[in-house]
Design a protein around this motif. Structure first.
Motif, PDB file in Angstrom:
ATOM      1  N   ILE A  68       0.929  -1.553  -0.098  1.00 60.76           N
ATOM      2  CA  ILE A  68      -0.106   0.109  -0.098  1.00 60.76           C
ATOM      3  C   ILE A  68       0.897   1.113   0.006  1.00 60.76           C
ATOM      4  O   ILE A  68       1.889   1.295   0.627  1.00 60.76           O
ATOM      5  N   THR A  69       0.557   2.258  -0.726  1.00 61.53           N
ATOM      6  CA  THR A  69       1.219   3.517  -0.990  1.00 61.53           C
ATOM      7  C   THR A  69       0.294   4.423  -0.263  1.00 61.53           C
ATOM      8  O   THR A  69      -0.675   4.733  -0.722  1.00 61.53           O
ATOM      9  N   PRO A 366       7.381  10.117   0.463  1.00 65.55           N
ATOM     10  CA  PRO A 366       6.570   8.547  -0.111  1.00 65.55           C
ATOM     11  C   PRO A 366       7.192   7.728   1.317  1.00 65.55           C
ATOM     12  O   PRO A 366       7.863   7.783   2.088  1.00 65.55           O
ATOM     13  N   ILE A 367       5.930   7.057   1.506  1.00 66.27           N
ATOM     14  CA  ILE A 367       5.797   6.040   2.596  1.00 66.27           C
ATOM     15  C   ILE A 367       4.767   4.844   1.755  1.00 66.27           C
ATOM     16  O   ILE A 367       3.881   5.031   1.031  1.00 66.27           O
ATOM     17  N   VAL A 368       5.558   3.743   1.834  1.00 61.61           N
ATOM     18  CA  VAL A 368       4.972   2.307   1.259  1.00 61.61           C
ATOM     19  C   VAL A 368       5.195   1.455   2.268  1.00 61.61           C
ATOM     20  O   VAL A 368       6.346   1.289   2.908  1.00 61.61           O
ATOM     21  N   ALA A 377      -2.289  -6.009  -2.123  1.00 57.13           N
ATOM     22  CA  ALA A 377      -1.128  -5.665  -3.214  1.00 57.13           C
ATOM     23  C   ALA A 377      -1.803  -4.634  -4.208  1.00 57.13           C
ATOM     24  O   ALA A 377      -3.016  -4.613  -4.505  1.00 57.13           O
ATOM     25  N   GLY A 378      -0.891  -3.605  -4.248  1.00 61.95           N
ATOM     26  CA  GLY A 378      -1.329  -2.599  -5.486  1.00 61.95           C
ATOM     27  C   GLY A 378      -2.422  -1.696  -4.875  1.00 61.95           C
ATOM     28  O   GLY A 378      -3.065  -1.010  -5.664  1.00 61.95           O
ATOM     29  N   THR A 379      -2.584  -1.333  -3.564  1.00 57.12           N
ATOM     30  CA  THR A 379      -3.460  -0.562  -3.092  1.00 57.12           C
ATOM     31  C   THR A 379      -2.705   0.913  -2.649  1.00 57.12           C
ATOM     32  O   THR A 379      -1.669   0.953  -2.504  1.00 57.12           O
ATOM     33  N   SER A 380      -3.338   1.878  -2.792  1.00 55.87           N
ATOM     34  CA  SER A 380      -3.204   3.025  -2.179  1.00 55.87           C
ATOM     35  C   SER A 380      -4.022   4.015  -1.376  1.00 55.87           C
ATOM     36  O   SER A 380      -5.335   3.340  -1.567  1.00 55.87           O
ATOM     37  N   PRO A 416      -5.114  -0.200  10.657  1.00 57.73           N
ATOM     38  CA  PRO A 416      -6.485  -0.197  10.207  1.00 57.73           C
ATOM     39  C   PRO A 416      -6.456   0.356   8.693  1.00 57.73           C
ATOM     40  O   PRO A 416      -7.194  -0.258   7.889  1.00 57.73           O
ATOM     41  N   VAL A 417      -5.594   0.989   8.411  1.00 58.09           N
ATOM     42  CA  VAL A 417      -5.738   1.600   6.967  1.00 58.09           C
ATOM     43  C   VAL A 417      -4.883   0.520   6.030  1.00 58.09           C
ATOM     44  O   VAL A 417      -5.250   0.497   4.838  1.00 58.09           O
ATOM     45  N   LEU A 418      -3.850   0.005   6.794  1.00 55.66           N
ATOM     46  CA  LEU A 418      -2.871  -1.125   5.796  1.00 55.66           C
ATOM     47  C   LEU A 418      -4.099  -2.060   5.667  1.00 55.66           C
ATOM     48  O   LEU A 418      -3.963  -2.953   4.630  1.00 55.66           O
ATOM     49  N   LYS A 419      -5.026  -2.539   6.363  1.00 53.50           N
ATOM     50  CA  LYS A 419      -6.169  -3.628   6.041  1.00 53.50           C
ATOM     51  C   LYS A 419      -6.979  -3.065   5.149  1.00 53.50           C
ATOM     52  O   LYS A 419      -7.722  -3.829   4.483  1.00 53.50           O
ATOM     53  N   ASP A 420      -7.656  -1.679   5.265  1.00 52.64           N
ATOM     54  CA  ASP A 420      -8.567  -1.403   4.648  1.00 52.64           C
ATOM     55  C   ASP A 420      -8.225   0.143   4.169  1.00 52.64           C
ATOM     56  O   ASP A 420      -8.039   1.000   4.852  1.00 52.64           O
ATOM     57  N   SER A 421      -8.011   0.041   2.888  1.00 54.96           N
ATOM     58  CA  SER A 421      -7.195   1.592   2.465  1.00 54.96           C
ATOM     59  C   SER A 421      -8.348   2.778   2.509  1.00 54.96           C
ATOM     60  O   SER A 421      -7.782   3.947   2.256  1.00 54.96           O
ATOM     61  N   ASN A 422      -9.376   2.742   2.926  1.00 57.52           N
ATOM     62  CA  ASN A 422     -10.628   3.648   2.925  1.00 57.52           C
ATOM     63  C   ASN A 422     -10.677   3.977   4.514  1.00 57.52           C
ATOM     64  O   ASN A 422     -11.369   4.929   4.913  1.00 57.52           O
ATOM     65  N   ALA A 423      -9.968   3.182   5.353  1.00 62.74           N
ATOM     66  CA  ALA A 423     -10.269   3.273   6.456  1.00 62.74           C
ATOM     67  C   ALA A 423      -9.424   4.704   7.076  1.00 62.74           C
ATOM     68  O   ALA A 423      -8.457   5.020   6.408  1.00 62.74           O
ATOM     69  N   ARG A 424      -9.784   5.324   8.229  1.00 60.91           N
ATOM     70  CA  ARG A 424      -9.377   6.840   8.617  1.00 60.91           C
ATOM     71  C   ARG A 424      -8.893   6.681  10.072  1.00 60.91           C
ATOM     72  O   ARG A 424      -9.681   6.183  11.206  1.00 60.91           O
ATOM     73  N   VAL A 425      -7.839   7.099  10.613  1.00 59.11           N
ATOM     74  CA  VAL A 425      -7.296   7.102  11.989  1.00 59.11           C
ATOM     75  C   VAL A 425      -6.814   8.506  12.314  1.00 59.11           C
ATOM     76  O   VAL A 425      -6.800   8.832  13.607  1.00 59.11           O
TER      77      VAL A 425
END
Length: 505
Positions: A68-69, A366-368, A377-380, A416-425
């Motif tokens: 994830i990017t 950049p943080i990946v 894989a391949g999410t941002s 939580p964002v790594l698991k779901d890119s739409n999550a917000r912390v």
């Protein structure tokens, strides 16, 4: 009642029980994920994964395709030493009071538990190579952070004699902690300037990043022989930090005529003087004009931009070798990989070069994350992230307790964002910089940045503000603070929700 368990049987049961316990313990240890932390000096998001059409960054792009990017990631201070302390301590400069070169963090927090120490305390073997802590300008490595001595390499390095006039140059001396702070030799100004770039037909290992990649590969091969011992490996690459000294083949990847040139070279309208920058670090190198504050000729701008991109591509190739070896050894299924740039870099926008500002180009990084079994894989993600989040996130990913200091721990777990890119912390990040006696504290949301400049030497001086709207003015052409007082107040309330900034460690 008869005892049907005779002594041999009891011994057998006891032996089986001990074997089970030992096996379970070793299995639990084996399941601890390894960590590969890839640190890159002066790396802004001039990468394919961030939509840069000019960049040749195939290896970082391939790494991002596995995880994830973070599209909106920021450093906590746009200077090497402080930013690396932010990472290793999990604490912002505003929490520690550590902003400037020459301050060792253990002078302020003698018992601090650094990120690698935290993993070492959890049974990890931890080691580092290349530029991890900032060694130079009066700062040194932290011995307590590593299981084995840090493997040092050069940050400033030349091959051609004409690049140095066959003498120790100013920046070489800074990074060697040589001649600095000595009377009658202020800031090494009596030493010659080194070249800002080299373009030579040499092998990758002629320069430091190539040798760092080789050393990392050798260490991975050795560490892979003991699969029951988890490791935390920090690999620090120097390029694209100045000087842009990399093999010719990386310069040849770019057509100078097609490089992106600065779009807006003025300071933002109505911006305070303390936010501005000219000269600085870049004038330590020839042929940069040393005592002029104007906009550089196009030929020089183009050469510097060319050098930056070439240096990024050289680093990308070295980083790729390390990740490829990790995969060849079969370690990637149980290794968390993090790519982090310590801060951004001005490539002539606002007429500024290098970093040391609160503007977007100096602070965006950049943080990946690639975390097996966690990231897709391949999410941002559009989630805002900052350097201090990495400490807490890695601890969470490894199943360790939440870090609690004794230094301040400012980061949020991004798991939580790594698991779901739409999550917000979180809904904002907080960064800072000191300039001209003013502390500039910045709140960055998805759309805005507000900076409050407070004079830390004279409380009677007016507090100054900046406000930029990145949806409508991505190049920061105008400071909107005086025109949108309600938004300034809203963002200042976010700023005030944080502990009062420390200015003296």
């Amino acid at each position: 009642m008869k005892n049907y368990l005779n002594q041999p049987t009891l011994k057998l049961i006891l032996l089986l029980f001990i074997t089970f316990c030992l096996t379970s313990s070793l299995w639990a240890q084996k399941q601890k994920p390894n960590v590969l932390l890839l640190l890159v000096d002066d790396l802004k998001p001039t990468l394919g994964i961030y939509g840069d059409p000019t960049a040749h960054s195939p290896n970082i792009d391939q790494l991002a395709a596995k995880g994830i990017t973070f599209k909106h990631a920021y450093c906590n201070q746009a200077v090497c030493m402080a930013s690396r302390y932010n990472l290793m301590l999990g604490a912002r400069s505003t929490s520690t009071g550590i902003y400037n070169f020459g301050t060792q963090f253990r002078e302020v927090y003698p018992d601090a538990v650094t990120l690698p120490q935290y993993f070492m305390n959890a049974g990890y073997h931890v080691e580092a190579m290349g530029k991890v802590y900032h060694v130079g300008h009066g700062n040194s490595n932290d011995i307590a952070s590593w299981s084995v001595p840090h493997h040092e390499e050069k940050v400033v390095e030349y091959i051609l004699p004409e690049s140095t006039s066959r003498q120790l140059t100013r920046e070489e001396a800074f990074f060697q902690n040589s001649k600095m702070f000595i009377e009658d030799l202020p800031s090494n100004k009596l030493l010659p300037r080194g070249a800002a770039w080299e373009c030579t037909d040499v092998l990758d290992e002629a320069y430091a990043d190539g040798r760092i990649a080789r050393h990392a590969i050798n260490r991975l091969r050795i560490l892979s022989k003991d699969p029951e011992q988890p490791f935390f490996l920090a690999v620090g690459f120097a390029r694209p930090h100045l000087p842009f000294c990399v093999p010719k083949k990386y310069w040849d990847m770019y057509d100078p005529a097609e490089l992106p040139m600065p779009e807006f070279e003025d300071f933002p309208e109505d911006s305070p003087e303390c936010s501005h920058k000219r000269r600085g670090e870049i004038t330590q190198f020839k042929p940069i004009p040393e005592n002029e504050e104007g906009i550089y000729p196009n030929s020089l701008k183009r050469k510097l931009i060319h050098g930056y991109y070439a240096s990024m591509s050289y680093m990308d190739a070295q980083l790729g070798k390390v990740v490829e070896e990790l995969e060849r050894l079969g370690l990637d299924d149980n290794t968390i990989i993090v790519l982090w740039g310590d801060h951004g870099w001005h490539l002539g926008d606002h007429g500024i070069w290098t970093k040391h500002t609160n503007f977007e180009q100096a602070t965006r990084i950049p943080i990946v994350f690639v975390a097996p079994g966690v990231t897709k894989a391949g999410t941002s993600t559009e989630q805002l992230a900052e350097t201090v989040d990495i400490y807490t996130t890695l601890a969470d990913l490894a199943g360790l307790d939440k870090p609690n200091g004794p230094q301040p721990i400012d980061g949020a777990s991004l798991v939580p964002v790594l698991k779901d890119s739409n999550a917000r912390v979180k809904d904002h990040i907080y960064h800072s910089f000191i300039k001209m006696g003013y502390l500039g504290e910045a709140i960055r949301t998805e759309q805005y940045r507000m900076v409050r400049w407070t004079n830390i030497k004279d409380a009677t001086k007016e507090v100054l503000y900046e406000l930029y709207d990145y949806e409508n003015d991505p190049n920061e052409t105008q400071n909107l603070a005086a025109k949108n007082l309600l938004k300034v107040k809203e963002l200042e309330e976010m700023l005030n929700s944080h502990p009062k900034a420390k200015t003296n460690p």
